[in-house]
Design a protein around this motif. Structure first.
Motif, mmCIF file in Angstrom:
data_model
loop_
_atom_site.group_PDB
_atom_site.id
_atom_site.type_symbol
_atom_site.label_atom_id
_atom_site.label_comp_id
_atom_site.label_asym_id
_atom_site.label_seq_id
_atom_site.Cartn_x
_atom_site.Cartn_y
_atom_site.Cartn_z
ATOM 1 N N ALA A 168 0.825 -1.214 0.000
ATOM 2 C CA ALA A 168 0.000 0.000 0.000
ATOM 3 C C ALA A 168 0.857 1.261 0.000
ATOM 4 C CB ALA A 168 -0.931 -0.005 1.211
ATOM 5 N N ASN A 169 2.078 1.175 0.513
ATOM 6 C CA ASN A 169 2.949 2.349 0.576
ATOM 7 C C ASN A 169 3.773 2.580 -0.682
ATOM 8 O OD1 ASN A 169 2.231 3.396 3.082
ATOM 9 N ND2 ASN A 169 3.609 2.025 4.159
ATOM 10 N N LEU A 170 3.765 1.649 -1.617
ATOM 11 C CA LEU A 170 4.515 1.854 -2.860
ATOM 12 C C LEU A 170 3.937 3.045 -3.626
ATOM 13 C CD1 LEU A 170 4.932 -1.828 -4.130
ATOM 14 C CD2 LEU A 170 6.668 -0.362 -3.076
ATOM 15 N N PRO A 171 4.789 3.841 -4.243
ATOM 16 C CA PRO A 171 4.286 4.994 -5.025
ATOM 17 C C PRO A 171 3.374 4.527 -6.158
ATOM 18 C CG PRO A 171 6.672 5.106 -4.762
ATOM 19 C CD PRO A 171 6.248 3.770 -4.255
ATOM 20 N N PHE A 172 2.395 5.359 -6.480
ATOM 21 C CA PHE A 172 1.460 5.000 -7.539
ATOM 22 C C PHE A 172 2.025 5.283 -8.929
ATOM 23 C CE2 PHE A 172 -1.783 5.743 -4.095
ATOM 24 C CZ PHE A 172 -2.089 4.410 -3.947
ATOM 25 N N ALA A 173 2.984 6.178 -9.001
ATOM 26 C CA ALA A 173 3.604 6.505 -10.286
ATOM 27 C C ALA A 173 5.094 6.742 -10.044
ATOM 28 C CB ALA A 173 2.957 7.756 -10.870
ATOM 29 N N PRO A 174 5.909 6.550 -11.084
ATOM 30 C CA PRO A 174 7.345 6.828 -10.911
ATOM 31 C C PRO A 174 7.560 8.302 -10.540
ATOM 32 C CG PRO A 174 6.924 5.695 -12.983
ATOM 33 C CD PRO A 174 5.599 6.048 -12.413
ATOM 34 N N GLN A 175 8.598 8.545 -9.767
ATOM 35 C CA GLN A 175 8.981 9.886 -9.349
ATOM 36 C C GLN A 175 7.943 10.574 -8.449
ATOM 37 O OE1 GLN A 175 12.060 10.729 -10.156
ATOM 38 N NE2 GLN A 175 12.249 8.920 -11.440
ATOM 39 N N THR A 176 7.087 9.776 -7.811
ATOM 40 C CA THR A 176 6.128 10.354 -6.853
ATOM 41 C C THR A 176 6.446 9.798 -5.466
ATOM 42 O OG1 THR A 176 4.494 8.609 -7.254
ATOM 43 C CG2 THR A 176 4.295 10.624 -8.574
ATOM 44 N N PRO A 177 6.097 10.542 -4.444
ATOM 45 C CA PRO A 177 6.399 10.064 -3.087
ATOM 46 C C PRO A 177 5.500 8.879 -2.709
ATOM 47 C CG PRO A 177 5.151 12.110 -2.985
ATOM 48 C CD PRO A 177 5.465 11.863 -4.432
ATOM 49 N N PRO A 178 5.977 8.042 -1.807
ATOM 50 C CA PRO A 178 5.149 6.905 -1.368
ATOM 51 C C PRO A 178 4.013 7.376 -0.451
ATOM 52 C CG PRO A 178 7.179 6.987 -0.119
ATOM 53 C CD PRO A 178 7.281 8.054 -1.168
ATOM 54 N N GLN A 179 3.044 6.511 -0.292
ATOM 55 C CA GLN A 179 1.950 6.788 0.629
ATOM 56 C C GLN A 179 2.435 6.581 2.067
ATOM 57 O OE1 GLN A 179 1.252 6.778 -2.789
ATOM 58 N NE2 GLN A 179 1.243 4.592 -2.411
ATOM 59 N N HIS A 180 1.591 6.913 3.005
ATOM 60 C CA HIS A 180 1.954 6.764 4.421
ATOM 61 C C HIS A 180 0.896 5.942 5.163
ATOM 62 C CE1 HIS A 180 5.248 9.542 3.930
ATOM 63 N NE2 HIS A 180 4.425 10.381 3.335
ATOM 64 N N VAL A 181 0.715 4.713 4.728
ATOM 65 C CA VAL A 181 -0.163 3.787 5.438
ATOM 66 C C VAL A 181 0.650 3.207 6.581
ATOM 67 C CG1 VAL A 181 -1.487 1.646 5.279
ATOM 68 C CG2 VAL A 181 -1.490 3.264 3.366
ATOM 69 N N SER A 182 0.155 3.352 7.808
ATOM 70 C CA SER A 182 0.954 2.898 8.945
ATOM 71 C C SER A 182 0.443 1.606 9.568
ATOM 72 C CB SER A 182 1.030 3.992 10.012
ATOM 73 O OG SER A 182 -0.261 4.363 10.412
ATOM 74 N N GLY A 183 -0.699 1.117 9.129
ATOM 75 C CA GLY A 183 -1.192 -0.132 9.690
ATOM 76 C C GLY A 183 -2.366 -0.674 8.900
ATOM 77 N N VAL A 184 -2.624 -1.953 9.107
ATOM 78 C CA VAL A 184 -3.792 -2.595 8.515
ATOM 79 C C VAL A 184 -4.459 -3.421 9.608
ATOM 80 C CG1 VAL A 184 -2.491 -4.583 7.647
ATOM 81 C CG2 VAL A 184 -4.669 -3.989 6.609
ATOM 82 N N TYR A 185 -5.770 -3.361 9.650
ATOM 83 C CA TYR A 185 -6.547 -4.101 10.647
ATOM 84 C C TYR A 185 -7.529 -4.996 9.918
ATOM 85 C CZ TYR A 185 -4.548 -0.597 13.663
ATOM 86 O OH TYR A 185 -3.660 0.209 14.324
ATOM 87 N N PHE A 186 -7.478 -6.287 10.234
ATOM 88 C CA PHE A 186 -8.390 -7.237 9.633
ATOM 89 C C PHE A 186 -9.698 -7.189 10.409
ATOM 90 C CE2 PHE A 186 -4.185 -9.422 8.896
ATOM 91 C CZ PHE A 186 -4.076 -9.009 7.566
ATOM 92 N N THR A 187 -10.786 -6.972 9.688
ATOM 93 C CA THR A 187 -12.108 -6.946 10.333
ATOM 94 C C THR A 187 -12.888 -8.224 10.069
ATOM 95 O OG1 THR A 187 -12.990 -5.703 8.461
ATOM 96 C CG2 THR A 187 -12.227 -4.429 10.342
ATOM 97 N N SER A 188 -12.416 -9.007 9.117
ATOM 98 C CA SER A 188 -12.985 -10.323 8.839
ATOM 99 C C SER A 188 -11.889 -11.134 8.169
ATOM 100 C CB SER A 188 -14.196 -10.193 7.905
ATOM 101 O OG SER A 188 -14.675 -11.469 7.545
ATOM 102 N N PHE A 189 -11.796 -12.421 8.571
ATOM 103 C CA PHE A 189 -10.714 -13.270 8.055
ATOM 104 C C PHE A 189 -11.227 -14.706 8.031
ATOM 105 C CE2 PHE A 189 -6.653 -15.299 7.688
ATOM 106 C CZ PHE A 189 -5.805 -14.352 7.134
ATOM 107 N N ILE A 190 -11.622 -15.182 6.841
ATOM 108 C CA ILE A 190 -12.193 -16.526 6.731
ATOM 109 C C ILE A 190 -11.426 -17.309 5.670
ATOM 110 C CG2 ILE A 190 -14.247 -17.868 6.150
ATOM 111 C CD1 ILE A 190 -15.884 -15.361 6.967
ATOM 112 N N ILE A 191 -10.934 -18.493 6.066
ATOM 113 C CA ILE A 191 -10.273 -19.396 5.116
ATOM 114 C C ILE A 191 -11.185 -20.605 4.944
ATOM 115 C CG2 ILE A 191 -8.281 -20.882 4.689
ATOM 116 C CD1 ILE A 191 -6.633 -18.995 6.451
ATOM 117 N N GLN A 192 -11.498 -20.959 3.694
ATOM 118 C CA GLN A 192 -12.341 -22.136 3.421
ATOM 119 C C GLN A 192 -11.623 -23.072 2.474
ATOM 120 O OE1 GLN A 192 -16.027 -20.664 1.864
ATOM 121 N NE2 GLN A 192 -16.884 -20.379 3.882
#
Length: 173
Positions: free
Chosen positions: A149-173
């Motif tokens: 998620a933090n990788l830049p979207f285009a060359p020569q642009t700054p990266p994003q600043h996502v600092s965390g991810v929270y799983f609100t649902s997690f199901i493996i079948q």
């Protein structure tokens, strides 16, 4: 003898009156100066502390408020992906929320949401069920998602600043 007793009393009375009218001794003047000096020091300290609190205290308190940024959460639509095969076909259904600290990041990520979802689908579909079923596996998956998620979207642009991810649902079948 009766005449001498009243004379003694008369002589004693003027001496007592003379002691009361006499100027204060040097010791009592020292005490007075010490008390006044201590009062001046206390008043000066209080004035200095008040000045510091009203002038300097505001900037320190304002700095603390600015330093503590309010978290902003971006809720993503749920994902359903095929996992790498181990024991037949297995699927992962997952819902998550990204953590950022600036409104500009929210706008940027929402603007680039198709690219964000593509990156995350690639990460999720590259995993095996055994890799992500443990707590350590989920933590590793979370770190991989933040990296993508933090990788830049285009060359020569700054990266994003996502600092965390929270799983609100997690199901493996």
């Amino acid at each position: 003898m009766a005449t001498s007793a009243p004379k003694a009393n008369l002589k004693a009375a003027p001496k007592a009156a003379a002691k009361e009218d006499a100027p204060a001794s040097p010791k009592s003047k020292k005490k007075l100066f010490l008390i006044i000096g201590a009062a001046v020091l206390v008043a000066g300290g209080a004035a200095g502390g008040g000045w510091y609190y009203t002038h300097q205290g505001d900037s320190h308190r304002a700095g603390k408020v600015e330093a503590a940024k309010v978290p902003i959460y971006i809720t993503l639509e749920p994902f359903t992906v095929n996992l790498q095969p181990e024991n037949g076909d297995q699927y992962l259904q997952i819902a998550m929320t990204l953590l950022v600290h600036e409104q500009s990041q929210v706008e940027l990520i929402k603007l680039q949401m198709p690219q964000v979802r593509n990156r995350l689908l690639m990460v999720l579909s590259s995993k095996k069920a055994s890799e992500i079923s443990s707590v350590e596996g989920k933590n590793k998956l979370s770190a991989d998602i933040v990296t993508q998620a933090n990788l830049p979207f285009a060359p020569q642009t700054p990266p994003q600043h996502v600092s965390g991810v929270y799983f609100t649902s997690f199901i493996i079948q």
